[in-house]
Enzyme design. Structure first.
Site, PDB file in Angstrom:
ATOM      1  N   LYS A  35      34.386  28.873  37.072  1.00  0.00           N
ATOM      2  CA  LYS A  35      33.538  29.836  36.385  1.00  0.00           C
ATOM      3  C   LYS A  35      33.280  29.474  34.922  1.00  0.00           C
ATOM      4  O   LYS A  35      32.136  29.408  34.484  1.00  0.00           O
ATOM      5  CB  LYS A  35      34.221  31.197  36.472  1.00  0.00           C
ATOM      6  N   THR A  36      34.370  29.210  34.196  1.00  0.00           N
ATOM      7  CA  THR A  36      34.222  28.923  32.773  1.00  0.00           C
ATOM      8  C   THR A  36      33.332  27.708  32.557  1.00  0.00           C
ATOM      9  O   THR A  36      32.489  27.680  31.669  1.00  0.00           O
ATOM     10  CB  THR A  36      35.603  28.661  32.140  1.00  0.00           C
ATOM     11  N   ASP A 220      30.777  37.421  30.455  1.00  0.00           N
ATOM     12  CA  ASP A 220      31.834  37.001  31.377  1.00  0.00           C
ATOM     13  C   ASP A 220      32.718  38.194  31.734  1.00  0.00           C
ATOM     14  O   ASP A 220      32.728  39.196  31.018  1.00  0.00           O
ATOM     15  CB  ASP A 220      32.673  35.912  30.688  1.00  0.00           C
ATOM     16  N   GLU A 221      33.488  38.071  32.791  1.00  0.00           N
ATOM     17  CA  GLU A 221      34.429  39.119  33.226  1.00  0.00           C
ATOM     18  C   GLU A 221      33.739  40.475  33.333  1.00  0.00           C
ATOM     19  O   GLU A 221      34.252  41.494  32.892  1.00  0.00           O
ATOM     20  CB  GLU A 221      35.612  39.221  32.251  1.00  0.00           C
ATOM     21  N   GLN A 251      38.939  40.814  41.168  1.00  0.00           N
ATOM     22  CA  GLN A 251      39.854  40.622  40.055  1.00  0.00           C
ATOM     23  C   GLN A 251      39.734  41.723  39.011  1.00  0.00           C
ATOM     24  O   GLN A 251      40.142  41.553  37.864  1.00  0.00           O
ATOM     25  CB  GLN A 251      39.619  39.255  39.407  1.00  0.00           C
ATOM     26  N   ARG A 603      46.825  32.531  40.925  1.00  0.00           N
ATOM     27  CA  ARG A 603      47.151  31.727  39.739  1.00  0.00           C
ATOM     28  C   ARG A 603      47.819  30.419  40.157  1.00  0.00           C
ATOM     29  O   ARG A 603      47.930  29.491  39.368  1.00  0.00           O
ATOM     30  CB  ARG A 603      48.129  32.455  38.799  1.00  0.00           C
TER      31      ARG A 603
END
Length: 734
Positions: A35-36, A220-221, A251, A603
């Site tokens: 994503k980043t 983002d997020e 998430q 993670r």
DNA sequence: CCGATCCAAGTTTTT
DNA sequence: CTTGGATCGG
């Protein structure tokens, strides 16, 4: 022009997201889907295609993410992109308010009140209004005010719609709360967003300016935005409509503080022409880990349907381990870390230990300390929330802005100067009766004449300190100001006098604060007291954490979002711990817990170890928790364990089970084990002496033939963990 | 006014 | 068990 970055390394969906020309774009970005990289590339691509960086607005969830993104962009584009507006909602909105806030009557010099100051104000109001903190918890009231601001409700509108006990009570304090902030020229965190939206709504010329300016908006997020942030995003992108949102509903773990996933899920209906791209390929985890995470999350209802897949190898099985106690659980983790490091397979930095609540870190820390495992603890008591730090910063804030009432109250009698409740009450009365600012009230001759001698002396000290500080402000560095305040206030002396462990650590923290200001003085463009306080007001501790690579990381599941580790230990997989007892019985909250579990599991890159304990001490008493329902969701047919598991026994099956599904039960009596009485020679965690190996810590004891015991002991240093037969080893309690 | 002592309560956390 | 707040005696 040659692409300064490598498009070929992207998968088709990623590439499409990067290259998508404009218009509303929603990117569903699963865990570990790159994503980043996609956002950074997309911004870089826009700039490369001729969009001026100053015309791009990019919003991240944390300052740390913003910083990392800027660095990545600079390395992609081979130069600075200072004109790019990149930051958190709060930092960007604050910036906007400093520039244009005057148009809705805000002074550009407002200070930002953090959580602690907000709470202090609420408490103060409650006291003044003679409301018992038991009938209205300050925390609950503050949350409610926060919720109100997130809904863009000012005190008047809030009162109109208030219903129920809590809301009616809060309707009574909310106006006073706002008055106090206004009097101190302060905004709280929610105000920053609230006023930014209000600015855009009320000042058409400002709205137009920013709408024109920002050709592209990227957020983002997005699963974690609240209503105000959503509104802000809508307004600012309404003209060019080039808005990219990135998020993953699975998430979303911050609903408890106002985040609302439905704002993300309605993006496509808000924008009928929205392009939706799903990044479904995971580059992080093994198939086994991804499958386990999917097993868990699929139990949630109402999620956007999407599946995560990977080309990574199947990998090692998940491990599920039952420990006897929480100390043993911690020792098992420590032991596994040590084994892997000693064999050369792993470095300390490759491990993450995740837990639901901060309190759980203690057992792990202790185990790591005994086993000499380097580790860093994320979160817990935050640096800038520590009392000594807040006290000293409070002085600096008063010097900068004497109208800052909360900071005056904090510092005026810290360390004690004889100004107790009586004097404070007097000042309060005066300031209220004549509508004077506190700073003016305390300097009134007629007030001072009413003080006892000692109090008057203390007050003169304080006023002198502040006035002198104000004179120094122009010509001194922040570090010099800090040192002045620490010395002149007597704060350092009062800590030095007291040689307790507590005071020593407080002194160390202040030392650390000096390092922070030194760093600031050296690196800031135009260092100033104002700039420094602004920066730390908006910055979180977690932003500062550097990955050293040489230590195991310990943190809550919440703070693990966005991070990854080759090996993850998820501890405390028990009903009542995770899911947390407060969530049990509440389907909505259980779903959030499940998403948290999903976040935690994803993670892990290569190994995932799940642990739970039969017995756990919580608040000083023993709890026997059933293992977490999340473990039941996972197919464990292939799983193994970190230590040989004892025969599953059911000594607690007769315990009362709650009708909602049976959870944490505090046992009053110790259950009697069945069968012949075998008594372990040592308790887990006990320190024992061995003739050759020295002193170690007992990890576990198990019965072997002849009423003998096999004792597993961890010794520090190279010796490590040994299994010993008691009749030979002759271990002795130390 | 201040320090000592007793008592109740206890997610998660960024900004 | 820890911590913050309230209360009490000097």
């Amino acid at each position: 022009m040659v692409a300064p970055f490598d498009l070929d390394s992207l998968n088709p969906q990623q590439r499409e997201a990067v290259m998508w020309p404009g218009g509303p774009l929603q990117i569903f970005a699963g865990a570990g889907s790159g994503k980043t990289r996609v956002i950074t590339y997309r911004i870089a691509r826009l700039i490369q295609d001729g969009v001026n960086p100053s015309r791009i607005l990019a919003v991240t969830f944390t300052n740390k993410a913003a910083k990392e993104m800027r660095e990545r962009l600079e390395s992609l584009l081979g130069g600075k992109v200072r004109s790019l507006w990149l930051g958190t909602f709060h930092s960007l909105c604050a910036r906007m308010l400093r520039i244009d806030g005057e148009k809705i009557g805000l002074s550009p010099e407002f200070v930002i009140y953090d959580d602690g100051e907000q709470l202090a104000i609420v408490k103060d109001i409650l006291k003044r209004m003679a409301i018992d903190e038991k009938s209205l918890q300050p925390r609950a009231a503050l949350n409610e005010i926060s919720r109100a601001k997130e809904q863009m409700l000012d005190p008047t509108k809030y009162e109109e719609q208030a219903s129920g006990y809590l809301q009616r009570m809060v309707a009574g304090i909310y106006p006073e709360y706002q008055t106090r902030l206004a009097r101190a020229n302060a905004l709280d965190f929610d105000d920053i967003l609230y006023h930014a939206v209000r600015l855009l709504e009320r000042a058409p010329e400002v709205l137009e300016k920013y709408q024109d300016r920002f050709m592209h908006v990227l957020i983002d997020e997005y699963q974690d935005v609240n209503f105000t942030q959503y509104r802000f995003a809508q307004l600012i992108s309404a003209k060019h409509r080039n808005i990219t949102i990135v998020g993953d509903d699975d998430q979303s773990i911050y609903a408890w503080r106002g985040a609302d996933v439905s704002l993300m899920l309605r993006f496509s209906s808000d924008h009928k022409d929205a392009k939706v791209i799903t990044l479904g390929q995971n580059y992080r985890s093994t198939k086994v880990i991804l499958q386990a995470a999917a097993d868990v999350i699929q139990h949630n209802r109402g999620r956007a349907e999407k599946e995560l897949w990977t080309e990574n190898e199947a990998g090692r099985p998940i491990s599920v381990t039952e420990a006897g106690t929480d100390e043993e659980e911690a020792m098992i983790v420590a032991d596994a870390v040590l084994k892997a490091v000693r064999s050369g397979r792993r470095k300390y930095g490759e491990f993450g230990v995740l837990y639901r609540t901060n309190a759980q870190s203690r057992a792990v820390e202790e185990a790591f300390l005994t086993m000499r495992i380097p580790h860093i603890l994320v979160g817990g008591q935050r640096f800038y929330e520590r009392r000594e730090i807040k006290d000293i910063l409070g002085y600096l804030r008063v010097i900068l802005n004497p109208l800052d009432e909360a900071s005056i109250k904090r510092t005026i009698n810290t360390p004690t100067r004889g100004l107790g409740a009586g004097s404070i009450g007097l000042f309060d009365e005066w300031s209220r009766a004549r509508g004077l600012a506190w700073w003016d009230a305390i300097r009134e001759q007629s007030v001072q004449s009413q003080l006892p001698k000692r109090a008057l002396h203390g007050l003169q000290q304080f006023v002198g300190l502040v006035e002198e500080g104000r004179d120094m402000m122009q010509d001194n560095s922040v570090t010099e100001m800090l040192e002045y305040v620490m010395a002149r206030s007597g704060y350092l002396d009062s800590l030095k006098q007291d040689r307790s462990e507590d005071s020593i650590s407080r002194l160390e923290n202040l030392q650390e604060l000096v390092r922070v200001t030194q760093q600031y003085d050296e690196t800031a463009d135009e260092p100033s007291l104002f700039g420094f306080l602004e920066q730390i007001a908006l910055i979180a501790d977690t932003d500062q954490i550097e990955e050293t690579g040489e230590a195991v990381t310990l943190m809550t599941l919440h703070s693990s979002k966005g991070l990854e580790y080759p090996v993850v230990f998820l501890i405390g997989m028990e009903e009542g711990v995770f899911p947390h007892s407060r969530a049990i019985g509440n389907e909505i909250e259980l779903e959030e817990e499940r998403r948290l579990c999903y976040v935690g599991m994803t993670r892990a890159r290569e190994e995932l170890h799940l642990l739970h304990s039969r017995r756990r001490s919580m608040y000083g008493s023993a709890n026997f928790n059933r293992r977490s329902r999340f473990l039941d969701d996972v197919d464990l047919s292939e799983s193994d364990s970190l230590v040989p598991q004892k025969q599953p026994q059911a000594p607690f099956r007769d315990l009362r089970q709650d009708r909602t599904g049976g959870y944490a039960v505090t046992l009053v009596e110790t259950p009697k084990p069945k069968g012949p009485a075998w008594k372990p020679p040592f308790t887990v965690g006990e320190r024992v002496q061995h003739a050759k190996f020295g002193i170690g810590v007992v990890i576990s004891c198990s019965p072997v033939k002849g009423n003998d015991a096999e004792v597993t002991v961890a010794f520090p240093g190279v010796t490590g963990v040994k299994k010993l037969i008691q009749s030979f080893a002759k271990l002795e309690t130390v």
